[in-house]
Design an enzyme around this catalytic site. Structure first.
Site, PDB file in Angstrom:
ATOM      1  N   ARG A 164       0.796  -1.231   0.000  1.00  0.00           N
ATOM      2  CA  ARG A 164       0.000   0.000   0.000  1.00  0.00           C
ATOM      3  C   ARG A 164       0.836   1.292   0.000  1.00  0.00           C
ATOM      4  O   ARG A 164       0.415   2.307   0.539  1.00  0.00           O
ATOM      5  CB  ARG A 164      -0.947   0.051   1.203  1.00  0.00           C
ATOM      6  CG  ARG A 164      -2.126  -0.870   1.081  1.00  0.00           C
ATOM      7  CD  ARG A 164      -3.013  -0.486  -0.095  1.00  0.00           C
ATOM      8  NE  ARG A 164      -4.295  -1.145  -0.009  1.00  0.00           N
ATOM      9  CZ  ARG A 164      -4.528  -2.403  -0.402  1.00  0.00           C
ATOM     10  NH1 ARG A 164      -3.543  -3.121  -0.945  1.00  0.00           N
ATOM     11  NH2 ARG A 164      -5.734  -2.941  -0.278  1.00  0.00           N
ATOM     12  N   SER A 241     -11.011   0.390   2.726  1.00  0.00           N
ATOM     13  CA  SER A 241     -10.409   0.133   4.040  1.00  0.00           C
ATOM     14  C   SER A 241      -9.936   1.457   4.618  1.00  0.00           C
ATOM     15  O   SER A 241      -9.185   2.178   3.968  1.00  0.00           O
ATOM     16  CB  SER A 241      -9.198  -0.787   3.904  1.00  0.00           C
ATOM     17  OG  SER A 241      -9.571  -2.009   3.318  1.00  0.00           O
ATOM     18  N   GLU A 346      -5.431   4.643   5.887  1.00  0.00           N
ATOM     19  CA  GLU A 346      -4.992   4.377   4.518  1.00  0.00           C
ATOM     20  C   GLU A 346      -5.283   5.537   3.577  1.00  0.00           C
ATOM     21  O   GLU A 346      -4.448   5.890   2.757  1.00  0.00           O
ATOM     22  CB  GLU A 346      -5.662   3.095   4.007  1.00  0.00           C
ATOM     23  CG  GLU A 346      -5.068   2.614   2.712  1.00  0.00           C
ATOM     24  CD  GLU A 346      -6.052   1.841   1.868  1.00  0.00           C
ATOM     25  OE1 GLU A 346      -7.011   2.443   1.355  1.00  0.00           O
ATOM     26  OE2 GLU A 346      -5.865   0.636   1.728  1.00  0.00           O
TER      27      GLU A 346
HETATM   28  N1  EPU Z   1     -12.202  -9.735   9.075  1.00  0.00           N
HETATM   29  C1  EPU Z   1     -12.885  -9.500  10.241  1.00  0.00           C
HETATM   30  N2  EPU Z   1     -13.997  -8.690  10.182  1.00  0.00           N
HETATM   31  C2  EPU Z   1     -14.415  -8.119   9.033  1.00  0.00           C
HETATM   32  C3  EPU Z   1     -13.726  -8.364   7.846  1.00  0.00           C
HETATM   33  C4  EPU Z   1     -12.605  -9.155   7.883  1.00  0.00           C
HETATM   34  O1  EPU Z   1     -12.527  -9.992  11.284  1.00  0.00           O
HETATM   35  O2  EPU Z   1     -15.408  -7.374   9.091  1.00  0.00           O
HETATM   36  C5  EPU Z   1     -10.959 -10.534   9.135  1.00  0.00           C
HETATM   37  C6  EPU Z   1     -11.160 -11.971   8.771  1.00  0.00           C
HETATM   38  O3  EPU Z   1     -10.290 -12.729   9.569  1.00  0.00           O
HETATM   39  C7  EPU Z   1     -10.702 -12.015   7.316  1.00  0.00           C
HETATM   40  C8  EPU Z   1      -9.569 -11.023   7.336  1.00  0.00           C
HETATM   41  O4  EPU Z   1     -10.005 -10.017   8.242  1.00  0.00           O
HETATM   42  O5  EPU Z   1     -10.269 -13.265   6.936  1.00  0.00           O
HETATM   43  C9  EPU Z   1      -9.260 -10.409   5.987  1.00  0.00           C
HETATM   44  O6  EPU Z   1     -10.419  -9.761   5.478  1.00  0.00           O
HETATM   45  P1  EPU Z   1     -10.553  -9.353   3.939  1.00  0.00           P
HETATM   46  O7  EPU Z   1     -10.331 -10.549   3.072  1.00  0.00           O
HETATM   47  O8  EPU Z   1     -11.809  -8.629   3.725  1.00  0.00           O
HETATM   48  O9  EPU Z   1      -9.313  -8.423   3.688  1.00  0.00           O
HETATM   49  P2  EPU Z   1      -8.744  -7.135   4.473  1.00  0.00           P
HETATM   50  O10 EPU Z   1      -7.354  -7.484   4.889  1.00  0.00           O
HETATM   51  O11 EPU Z   1      -9.665  -6.654   5.522  1.00  0.00           O
HETATM   52  C10 EPU Z   1      -7.634  -6.187   2.338  1.00  0.00           C
HETATM   53  C11 EPU Z   1      -7.534  -4.865   1.651  1.00  0.00           C
HETATM   54  C12 EPU Z   1      -8.797  -4.586   0.844  1.00  0.00           C
HETATM   55  C13 EPU Z   1      -8.990  -5.702  -0.156  1.00  0.00           C
HETATM   56  C14 EPU Z   1      -9.086  -7.030   0.605  1.00  0.00           C
HETATM   57  C15 EPU Z   1      -9.190  -8.232  -0.300  1.00  0.00           C
HETATM   58  C16 EPU Z   1      -6.086  -3.482   3.027  1.00  0.00           C
HETATM   59  C17 EPU Z   1      -6.014  -2.341   3.975  1.00  0.00           C
HETATM   60  N3  EPU Z   1      -7.302  -3.806   2.623  1.00  0.00           N
HETATM   61  O12 EPU Z   1      -8.676  -6.068   3.296  1.00  0.00           O
HETATM   62  O13 EPU Z   1      -8.586  -3.383   0.118  1.00  0.00           O
HETATM   63  O14 EPU Z   1     -10.157  -5.522  -0.939  1.00  0.00           O
HETATM   64  O15 EPU Z   1      -7.882  -7.209   1.406  1.00  0.00           O
HETATM   65  O16 EPU Z   1      -7.952  -8.478  -0.871  1.00  0.00           O
HETATM   66  O17 EPU Z   1      -5.059  -4.048   2.654  1.00  0.00           O
HETATM   67  C18 EPU Z   1      -8.835  -1.039   0.326  1.00  0.00           C
HETATM   68  O18 EPU Z   1      -7.609  -0.981   0.408  1.00  0.00           O
HETATM   69  O19 EPU Z   1      -9.544   0.000   0.351  1.00  0.00           O
HETATM   70  C19 EPU Z   1      -9.471  -2.327   0.220  1.00  0.00           C
HETATM   71  C20 EPU Z   1     -10.791  -2.490   0.235  1.00  0.00           C
END
Ligand code: EPU
Length: 354
Positions: A164, A241, A346
């Protein structure tokens, strides 16, 4: 140059996906890369404060707005060259472009489907999702350097991509004019790396699938998390995010993980992923475990965590930026108090602070 100054356009809440942000003193639009350079040069020569606006999907603008000129980057379109090389204008809507590559049977960007915003913004913070990031397929960018007044090309290596971020993040010295991608002309996706996506597609990690199938699956997953813009759904009135996933340096990781385990108990699996120089934790998971459930409300219920994803801070319709930042501070402080881990925002914060 085309400068438009109507009251509607000058309100930044009309230009951000959070629908927040006060007025700009002046608003201008640049429909070509040449006009963009001309406009930025003129404003810089005049000493006028400048805010570049793409899709407004990664911006938090203060309620007082911006006391200067907002320039909307509006050069759009792309050219397909040989061997899957694509030259894209910075103001091009990102997802329209991704959809067109997939339809044309070109693979490589499908996992980045459904992300709001413009092409020119993607290299700045090395946008990523579902196991892919811009750094995987970007070849170079054309940039206007405001310090030297020159246009130049920067290779992917010169951009210093990491999770990022890039050398362009946090500085407004460079204006992205064009982005060049090297994609795959066999119509197949990049190898699927994200477990949740592999499960949705019913394939093993590392498999390549038709790019169109990967795009459809990613859009379905993103919609389920409120991460595809929908004017009727307040869960999508966000900047995606709000916090990055924290990377804990390798040396600190054992102590940090031990503290988290102390809090949540030994039977709970703590999500952690290997990352540059340490361990990446899940910000969404930490937020929920610190006591902020999905839908947790901020001041007056005008803002809340998305009811579909704890990491998105959302405007429920009548919020101010101050409301949003109050919620962000509450969440950040709560996670520090519970786990000793600091979350960092972010999106870019303009004329406001957390
Ligand atoms: N989780 C929770 N609660 C939630 C959502 C997720 O506990 O409400 C936990 C779960 O354990 C889940 C893990 O977080 O397995 C990962 O969740 P998710 O797959 O949604 O990914 P993220 O790490 O929360 C990142 C990016 C997103 C991107 C997704 C999918 C960042 C800051 N965010 O989110 O990017 O769409 O992975 O690859 O790296 C963005 O940057 O604006 C964005 C949406």
């Amino acid at each position: 140059m085309s400068t438009v100054e109507t009251p509607t356009q000058a309100t930044l809440s009309n230009h951000t996906t959070l629908r927040l942000g006060g007025p700009a003193r002046r608003f201008a639009e640049a429909g070509t890369a040449e006009l963009l350079v001309e406009l930025v040069r003129e404003l810089d020569d005049a000493g006028e404060p400048l805010l570049l606006l793409g899709g407004g999907s990664n911006l938090v603008v203060g309620d007082a707005g911006f006391d200067g000129t907002v320039v909307r980057v509006a050069n759009s379109g792309w050219q397909l060259g040989d061997n899957g090389i694509l030259d894209v204008e910075a103001g091009q809507n990102w997802d329209e472009f991704v959809a067109a590559t997939v339809e044309a049977g070109v693979g490589g960007l499908e996992c980045l489907s459904g992300i709001p915003g413009s092409v020119g913004a993607t290299p700045i913070q090395n946008v990523g999702a579902y196991g892919c990031e811009i750094a995987d397929s970007l070849l170079s960018i054309d940039l206007y350097d405001r310090r030297t007044g020159e246009r130049r090309t920067l290779s992917a290596a010169e951009l210093g991509f990491a999770y990022r971020t890039s050398v362009l993040k946090g500085t407004d010295a460079g204006v992205v004019l064009k982005v060049r991608f090297g994609l795959k002309v066999d119509g197949l996706s990049s190898p699927i790396r994200y477990a949740e996506l592999a499960r949705t597609l019913g394939v093993e990690i590392g498999t390549r699938v038709p790019a169109a199938d990967a795009r459809a699956a990613v859009l379905e997953l993103r919609r389920g998390k409120g991460m595809v813009l929908d004017a009727g759904d307040h869960d999508t009135w966000s900047a995606g995010s709000f916090f990055t996933n924290p990377i804990v340096p390798a040396a600190d990781a054992p102590a940090v993980l031990a503290r988290i385990t102390d809090v949540v108990g030994p039977d709970v699996r703590v999500p952690e992923y290997p990352a540059d120089g340490g361990v990446k934790l899940s910000a969404a998971w930490l937020i929920e475990r610190a006591g902020f459930a999905k839908g947790h409300q901020g001041p007056g219920g005008r803002v809340s965590l998305s009811t579909k994803h704890a990491l998105a801070l959302t405007n429920r319709g009548s919020a101010s930026t101050a409301d949003l930042l109050a919620l962000a501070a509450e969440v950040r402080d709560g996670v520090i108090a519970r786990f000793g881990v600091e979350l960092h925002p972010e999106p870019l914060l303009i004329n406001c602070a957390l």
